[in-house]
Design a protein around this motif. Sequence first.
Motif, PDB file in Angstrom:
ATOM      1  N   PRO A  28       0.842  -1.201   0.000  1.00 29.40           N
ATOM      2  CA  PRO A  28       0.000   0.000   0.000  1.00 29.40           C
ATOM      3  C   PRO A  28       0.880   1.255   0.000  1.00 29.40           C
ATOM      4  O   PRO A  28       1.872   1.305   0.719  1.00 29.40           O
ATOM      5  N   GLY A  29       0.551   2.206  -0.838  1.00 30.13           N
ATOM      6  CA  GLY A  29       1.311   3.453  -0.885  1.00 30.13           C
ATOM      7  C   GLY A  29       2.401   3.472  -1.949  1.00 30.13           C
ATOM      8  O   GLY A  29       3.003   4.511  -2.212  1.00 30.13           O
ATOM      9  N   VAL A  30       2.657   2.334  -2.589  1.00 25.12           N
ATOM     10  CA  VAL A  30       3.727   2.284  -3.592  1.00 25.12           C
ATOM     11  C   VAL A  30       3.341   3.073  -4.853  1.00 25.12           C
ATOM     12  O   VAL A  30       4.210   3.507  -5.614  1.00 25.12           O
ATOM     13  N   GLY A  31       2.028   3.239  -5.041  1.00 21.40           N
ATOM     14  CA  GLY A  31       1.571   4.018  -6.200  1.00 21.40           C
ATOM     15  C   GLY A  31       0.835   3.187  -7.245  1.00 21.40           C
ATOM     16  O   GLY A  31       0.817   3.540  -8.423  1.00 21.40           O
ATOM     17  N   LYS A  32       0.195   2.118  -6.810  1.00 23.82           N
ATOM     18  CA  LYS A  32      -0.517   1.265  -7.760  1.00 23.82           C
ATOM     19  C   LYS A  32      -1.621   2.035  -8.483  1.00 23.82           C
ATOM     20  O   LYS A  32      -1.703   2.038  -9.706  1.00 23.82           O
ATOM     21  N   SER A  33      -2.496   2.675  -7.697  1.00 24.09           N
ATOM     22  CA  SER A  33      -3.641   3.310  -8.354  1.00 24.09           C
ATOM     23  C   SER A  33      -3.196   4.501  -9.191  1.00 24.09           C
ATOM     24  O   SER A  33      -3.706   4.710 -10.298  1.00 24.09           O
ATOM     25  N   THR A  34      -2.205   5.255  -8.709  1.00 23.56           N
ATOM     26  CA  THR A  34      -1.694   6.395  -9.484  1.00 23.56           C
ATOM     27  C   THR A  34      -1.122   5.895 -10.815  1.00 23.56           C
ATOM     28  O   THR A  34      -1.395   6.455 -11.881  1.00 23.56           O
ATOM     29  N   THR A  35      -0.343   4.827 -10.749  1.00 20.38           N
ATOM     30  CA  THR A  35       0.290   4.290 -11.952  1.00 20.38           C
ATOM     31  C   THR A  35      -0.747   3.703 -12.908  1.00 20.38           C
ATOM     32  O   THR A  35      -0.678   3.923 -14.122  1.00 20.38           O
ATOM     33  N   THR A  72     -12.463   6.265  -6.982  1.00 17.00           N
ATOM     34  CA  THR A  72     -11.987   7.561  -6.508  1.00 17.00           C
ATOM     35  C   THR A  72     -10.465   7.615  -6.516  1.00 17.00           C
ATOM     36  O   THR A  72      -9.883   8.685  -6.508  1.00 17.00           O
ATOM     37  N   ARG A  73      -9.828   6.437  -6.530  1.00 16.69           N
ATOM     38  CA  ARG A  73      -8.375   6.411  -6.573  1.00 16.69           C
ATOM     39  C   ARG A  73      -7.865   6.510  -8.011  1.00 16.69           C
ATOM     40  O   ARG A  73      -6.674   6.667  -8.215  1.00 16.69           O
ATOM     41  N   MET A  74      -8.741   6.355  -8.986  1.00 11.56           N
ATOM     42  CA  MET A  74      -8.319   6.448 -10.389  1.00 11.56           C
ATOM     43  C   MET A  74      -9.239   7.420 -11.091  1.00 11.56           C
ATOM     44  O   MET A  74     -10.012   7.051 -11.981  1.00 11.56           O
ATOM     45  N   ALA A 126      10.120   7.621  -9.168  1.00 12.73           N
ATOM     46  CA  ALA A 126      11.439   8.051  -9.614  1.00 12.73           C
ATOM     47  C   ALA A 126      11.331   9.461 -10.187  1.00 12.73           C
ATOM     48  O   ALA A 126      11.481   9.683 -11.385  1.00 12.73           O
ATOM     49  N   ASP A 127      11.001  10.386  -9.323  1.00 11.98           N
ATOM     50  CA  ASP A 127      10.919  11.785  -9.745  1.00 11.98           C
ATOM     51  C   ASP A 127      11.466  12.649  -8.618  1.00 11.98           C
ATOM     52  O   ASP A 127      11.669  12.184  -7.498  1.00 11.98           O
ATOM     53  N   GLY A 128      11.758  13.898  -8.929  1.00  8.42           N
ATOM     54  CA  GLY A 128      12.256  14.841  -7.918  1.00  8.42           C
ATOM     55  C   GLY A 128      13.452  14.294  -7.157  1.00  8.42           C
ATOM     56  O   GLY A 128      14.366  13.693  -7.747  1.00  8.42           O
TER      57      GLY A 128
HETATM   58  P1  GDP Z   1      -1.372   2.542  -3.769  1.00  7.93           P
HETATM   59  O1  GDP Z   1      -1.797   2.396  -2.341  1.00  7.93           O
HETATM   60  O2  GDP Z   1      -0.273   1.585  -4.106  1.00  7.93           O
HETATM   61  O3  GDP Z   1      -2.493   2.484  -4.745  1.00  7.93           O
HETATM   62  O4  GDP Z   1      -0.685   4.000  -3.905  1.00  7.93           O
HETATM   63  P2  GDP Z   1      -1.325   5.365  -4.450  1.00  7.93           P
HETATM   64  O5  GDP Z   1      -1.378   5.355  -5.930  1.00  7.93           O
HETATM   65  O6  GDP Z   1      -2.572   5.667  -3.704  1.00  7.93           O
HETATM   66  O7  GDP Z   1      -0.173   6.396  -4.053  1.00  7.93           O
HETATM   67  C1  GDP Z   1       0.186   6.628  -2.696  1.00  7.93           C
HETATM   68  C2  GDP Z   1       0.794   8.024  -2.592  1.00  7.93           C
HETATM   69  O8  GDP Z   1       1.991   8.103  -3.357  1.00  7.93           O
HETATM   70  C3  GDP Z   1      -0.120   9.112  -3.125  1.00  7.93           C
HETATM   71  O9  GDP Z   1       0.011  10.243  -2.301  1.00  7.93           O
HETATM   72  C4  GDP Z   1       0.437   9.396  -4.511  1.00  7.93           C
HETATM   73  O10 GDP Z   1       0.193  10.711  -4.942  1.00  7.93           O
HETATM   74  C5  GDP Z   1       1.913   9.142  -4.328  1.00  7.93           C
HETATM   75  N1  GDP Z   1       2.530   8.691  -5.579  1.00  7.93           N
HETATM   76  C6  GDP Z   1       2.111   7.685  -6.374  1.00  7.93           C
HETATM   77  N2  GDP Z   1       2.906   7.575  -7.453  1.00  7.93           N
HETATM   78  C7  GDP Z   1       3.861   8.521  -7.329  1.00  7.93           C
HETATM   79  C8  GDP Z   1       4.975   8.915  -8.130  1.00  7.93           C
HETATM   80  O11 GDP Z   1       5.281   8.362  -9.194  1.00  7.93           O
HETATM   81  N3  GDP Z   1       5.747   9.930  -7.667  1.00  7.93           N
HETATM   82  C9  GDP Z   1       5.474  10.588  -6.492  1.00  7.93           C
HETATM   83  N4  GDP Z   1       6.267  11.558  -6.123  1.00  7.93           N
HETATM   84  N5  GDP Z   1       4.427  10.240  -5.724  1.00  7.93           N
HETATM   85  C10 GDP Z   1       3.624   9.241  -6.126  1.00  7.93           C
END
Ligand code: GDP
Length: 329
Positions: A65-72, A108-110, A204-206
């Motif tokens: 959780p938090g790795v960025g699955k839904s964002t990706t 809501t996450r996507m 992998a940003d900033g």
């Molecule tokens: P999930 O729990 O694996 O689905 O993770 P989320 O997609 O909800 O992302 C968790 C947090 O990490 C959120 O605050 C996102 O904005 C942040 N996040 C996700 N992907 C990235 C990324 O590529 N870069 C940065 N800087 N933050 C990210």
Amino acid sequence: MIEAPKLDLDDLAARVRAGERAALGRAITLVESRRPDHEAAAQQLLLKLLPHSGTAYRVGITGVPGVGKSTTIDTLGRNLTASGHRVAVLAVDPSSQRTGGSILGDKTRMAGLAVDPNAFIRPSPSAGTLGGVARRTRETMIVCEAAGFDVIIVETVGIGQSETAVADMVDFFLVLLLPGAGDDLQGIKKGVIELADMLAVNKADGDNAGRARRAVSDYRAALQILMPPGAAWTPPVLTISGLKNIGLDALWAEIERHRALFEKSGALAARRSEQQVKWMWSMLEEGLMQRLKADSRVRTRLPVLEQDLREGRITATLAATEILSLADG
Ligand code: GDP
């Protein structure tokens, strides 16, 4: 009482195939239902849809959780629909029954993909065992494929057995990792490496970019040790940013390379048929276990035998033999 109109499965199947949203939702609700009459109807519906399935590429995505699955998935999914794909996102999250709502596959996450007409998001079925949840997701996959979705993404959290269940239903399994985790390779459980077709270090940003690159070298080194020699596919290790849409084209190109390679060699067809057989066995095991535990003679005798075992009056072999003979009788 007014009888509900009888479900016309041919009509429903035709509407699903025509890509009607309402029909898709209805078919999936039927597949997810645990009412015995619905289950029977769902199996009939699936038989009608099965010949029109199997055309999508099925990609599993896992990570803590938090790795960025839904964002990706949101960004990748929109890249894909922009280039003409139709993308369905499903989820396997057996823990959602405890929380009373699914955290995975949540619209809501996507937010971008949720309003994309060429995308479809379905949260995890919340009912029952991992086996039950996985089965419903697999069957939902068939419905989505018949409805013309050509990319299916199945999301799961990186805990417990759900990763294996998802790896067993997809063509390609992607593991997302955090930069920094590579320092001590904490993210790289051996079991996950055996499942992974690709590792991607996200965020992998900033300020993270340098740490992400170091994590990639660590993971590549770890893979070299863990991979069997002569493997047909060495899992690529990439850096990506789901948030900033960095590296996702390269990531998808690797998935397409995998597809081309595995289709050509016949390994894709072999993997899918193996998955079917394995799936049948896991359903058999679960079904037999449920039947055994529901048997009234077994239920009466079990506590006594367990107590005997604990107190050393019987051997485990004898207890198991007696239970099996009760269930047979
Ligand atoms: P999930 O729990 O694996 O689905 O993770 P989320 O997609 O909800 O992302 C968790 C947090 O990490 C959120 O605050 C996102 O904005 C942040 N996040 C996700 N992907 C990235 C990324 O590529 N870069 C940065 N800087 N933050 C990210």
